[in-house]
Design an enzyme around this catalytic site. Sequence first.
Site, mmCIF file in Angstrom:
data_model
loop_
_atom_site.group_PDB
_atom_site.id
_atom_site.type_symbol
_atom_site.label_atom_id
_atom_site.label_comp_id
_atom_site.label_asym_id
_atom_site.label_seq_id
_atom_site.Cartn_x
_atom_site.Cartn_y
_atom_site.Cartn_z
ATOM 1 N N CYS A 96 13.812 14.503 -32.480
ATOM 2 C CA CYS A 96 13.383 14.213 -31.109
ATOM 3 C C CYS A 96 11.955 14.714 -31.043
ATOM 4 O O CYS A 96 11.655 15.812 -31.526
ATOM 5 C CB CYS A 96 14.271 14.931 -30.089
ATOM 6 S SG CYS A 96 13.630 14.841 -28.399
ATOM 7 N N THR A 147 8.711 8.211 -29.588
ATOM 8 C CA THR A 147 10.015 8.799 -29.314
ATOM 9 C C THR A 147 10.967 8.308 -30.381
ATOM 10 O O THR A 147 10.800 7.196 -30.886
ATOM 11 C CB THR A 147 10.538 8.383 -27.921
ATOM 12 O OG1 THR A 147 11.936 8.688 -27.802
ATOM 13 C CG2 THR A 147 10.365 6.903 -27.671
#
Length: 229
Positions: free
Chosen positions: A196, A83
């Site tokens: 992202c 992430t």
Amino acid sequence: MKTIGLIGGMSWESTAKYYQLINQEVKKQLGGLHSAKCILYSVDFAETQRFQAEGEWEKAGRLLGDAALSLEKAGADFIIICTNTMHKVITHIEEKICIPVLHIADATANQIVKSEVRTIGLLGTKYTMEQDFYKSRIESNGMKVLVPNSEDREEINRVIFEELCLGDIQQSSRESYQKVIQKLVDDGAEGIILGCTEIGLLVRPEDAEVPLFDTTVIHALEAVKKALE
């Protein structure tokens, strides 16, 4: 082959993509029945997302630090955090372990430098777009980082948490992202960071007139490179 330790589950949708990309690349490079040596620690995303929303970054850091320590004890040679946003707490993680963490922003910056792009647009969660922990790593490589305006940042963030993290891919959201990307290009962006790990599930290379730097792909391939050194 080194063993890759993955801290995943944020969200599991993109973590699954990491696993696929890593194993595909190992097979591509080594052939035959080869696959990656890796260990996955998948957290409960609801817990980490709550820490994000409440600004409890230290608690989030301790949670991921414990996950990293478990991976180290299980035999991982290095860590990747699957992430972008949670790289905000990388120092908490690094303090817990003796093995290195492969930073997603550094891997991405290296790819952008090779492309000779110097003004880059950044899409991601509102934390990634608005705070300095990520942008500064990119800017330290001599690049200018552009982010969407406030209204567009809210929409980018909403789609990530309310749709992409749930595996919900909407054409209307793709078109919304395309409009934001075009605004950044109009402002001078020569490329766009999909900052992202879920955005690559929605936005494709053909959706923009400039190069897209998908951090999930870049990070996964860099992990394989390190594992096979």
